[in-house]
Structures are given as structure tokens and as C-alpha cells.
Design an enzyme around this catalytic site. Structure first.
Site, PDB file in Angstrom:
ATOM      1  N   HIS A   1       0.854  -1.190   0.000  1.00  0.00           N
ATOM      2  CA  HIS A   1       0.000   0.000   0.000  1.00  0.00           C
ATOM      3  C   HIS A   1       0.884   1.232   0.000  1.00  0.00           C
ATOM      4  O   HIS A   1       2.115   1.132   0.141  1.00  0.00           O
ATOM      5  CB  HIS A   1      -0.929   0.005   1.213  1.00  0.00           C
TER       6      HIS A   1
HETATM    7  P1  TYD Z   1      -1.516  -2.690   7.880  1.00  0.00           P
HETATM    8  O1  TYD Z   1      -1.028  -1.283   7.963  1.00  0.00           O
HETATM    9  O2  TYD Z   1      -2.377  -3.045   6.698  1.00  0.00           O
HETATM   10  O3  TYD Z   1      -0.262  -3.678   7.943  1.00  0.00           O
HETATM   11  P2  TYD Z   1       0.911  -3.933   6.871  1.00  0.00           P
HETATM   12  O4  TYD Z   1       1.032  -2.707   6.053  1.00  0.00           O
HETATM   13  O5  TYD Z   1       2.127  -4.201   7.660  1.00  0.00           O
HETATM   14  O6  TYD Z   1       0.541  -5.136   6.084  1.00  0.00           O
HETATM   15  O7  TYD Z   1      -2.252  -3.032   9.234  1.00  0.00           O
HETATM   16  C1  TYD Z   1      -2.675  -4.334   9.575  1.00  0.00           C
HETATM   17  C2  TYD Z   1      -3.787  -4.230  10.603  1.00  0.00           C
HETATM   18  O8  TYD Z   1      -3.355  -3.582  11.782  1.00  0.00           O
HETATM   19  C3  TYD Z   1      -4.997  -3.446  10.107  1.00  0.00           C
HETATM   20  O9  TYD Z   1      -6.166  -4.167  10.471  1.00  0.00           O
HETATM   21  C4  TYD Z   1      -4.979  -2.157  10.863  1.00  0.00           C
HETATM   22  C5  TYD Z   1      -4.174  -2.450  12.101  1.00  0.00           C
HETATM   23  N1  TYD Z   1      -3.313  -1.325  12.491  1.00  0.00           N
HETATM   24  C6  TYD Z   1      -3.712  -0.475  13.510  1.00  0.00           C
HETATM   25  O10 TYD Z   1      -4.798  -0.627  14.101  1.00  0.00           O
HETATM   26  N2  TYD Z   1      -2.891   0.554  13.878  1.00  0.00           N
HETATM   27  C7  TYD Z   1      -1.715   0.774  13.247  1.00  0.00           C
HETATM   28  O11 TYD Z   1      -0.984   1.735  13.608  1.00  0.00           O
HETATM   29  C8  TYD Z   1      -1.309  -0.089  12.163  1.00  0.00           C
HETATM   30  C9  TYD Z   1      -0.028   0.121  11.429  1.00  0.00           C
HETATM   31  C10 TYD Z   1      -2.143  -1.129  11.834  1.00  0.00           C
END
Ligand code: TYD
Length: 136
Positions: free
Chosen positions: A52
Site C-alpha cells: 500500500h
Molecule cells: P496494515 O497497515 O495493513 O499492515 P501492513 O502494512 O504491515 O501489512 O495493518 C494491519 C492491521 O493492523 C490493520 O487491520 C490495521 C491495524 N493497524 C492499527 O490498528 N494501527 C496501526 O498503527 C497499524 C499500522 C495497523
């Protein structure tokens, strides 16, 4: 957004026979105030994280343990940054597509972020990201 602002930043390192210490101070060691930190751990072999871009959030990523690759994409080109030391990290400005992969066993990624978590700040569709890149 281009790769101009992307950089590997070496952190202060206090070597000590009792064990080493490194530190990140916002707006000093890295170019933003830290609003949030999160970490990624227990990544199963072969898994990828990220996939993303953020409209506003900036990040600084450190491999506190083990190693992994961060792949950045500006809509035109992809570059891979391998992180494998706890005393340096990758500054990722806003507006770049990023994927994290190739995690070693027991690797541990620490991420300092410039904004609070905001799901509306994410761009999850690569085609939308590329389209925005061409407009901006
Ligand atoms: P995501 O940012 O999509 O993870 P990555 O980019 O590492 O694959 O986040 C994964 C999950 O964690 C999503 O359901 C949202 C949650 N999350 C939070 O609640 N707070 C945060 O600061 C982050 C980074 C993720």
C-alpha cells in the site's frame, strides 16, 4: 513523489561492553516528529507485509532483529532496500508504494510513523496509486 527523499539513516550507536544502545529521536535523528510506533514480528516464511501507499504518513523502518527487504515504488520504478542491522533504518517519505518481504526467521521490524493510524490515509489499490502519481 520520487526517490529523492528516501534514505538510509544511521542512528546514534553507543557501544558498550554491557551491550550496545541505539536511539531514535523525532525531528533529530529522523526528519519527522514521531506520532506512533508499531512493530511487525512472527512473520511466517514467505509472507509479505505492506502492499500500500500512504497519502500523508511518513515512516522510518528498522530491522531491530534479523533481516527483511523493503521494496519502494514511485509509480515508475521499484527499488529494494535490505535492512539487517538495528542501528540504521530506511526513511520512507509519503506517497510511495511499499512492500516488506523476505523476512528472516525471528525478524523484528520497528516502524516509527509521523501520523496516528488513519485507515483513510491508505491507498490499497496499486492502479489508484499509479493514477495519483501521474496527476501529482
Ligand atoms: P496494515 O497497515 O495493513 O499492515 P501492513 O502494512 O504491515 O501489512 O495493518 C494491519 C492491521 O493492523 C490493520 O487491520 C490495521 C491495524 N493497524 C492499527 O490498528 N494501527 C496501526 O498503527 C497499524 C499500522 C495497523
Amino acid at each position: 513523489m520520487s526517490f529523492d527523499k528516501v534514505k538510509i539513516i544511521t542512528l546514534p550507536k553507543f557501544l558498550d561492553v554491557r551491550g550496545n544502545l541505539s536511539v531514535i529521536e523525532g525531528n533529530k535523528d529522523i526528519p519527522f516528529k514521531i506520532e506512533r510506533t508499531y512493530w511487525i514480528y512472527d512473520v511466517p516464511g514467505g509472507e509479505k507485509r505492506g502492499g500500500h501507499a500512504y497519502k500523508n504518513n511518513e515512516e522510518f523502518i528498522v530491522a531491530l532483529s534479523g533481516s527483511f527487504d523493503v521494496i519502494l515504488d514511485d509509480g515508475y520504478e521499484r527499488r529494494t532496500y535490505s535492512l539487517n542491522r538495528s542501528y540504521y533504518g530506511l526513511y520512507v517519505p509519503r506517497g510511495l508504494w511499499r512492500v516488506m518481504e523476505n523476512f528472516s526467521t525471528n525478524s523484528f521490524a520497528l516502524i516509527a510513523a509521523s501520523t496516528k493510524y488513519d485507515k483513510d490515509d491508505y491507498i490499497y489499490e496499486y492502479s489508484e496509486f499509479v493514477q495519483r502519481t501521474k496527476i501529482n
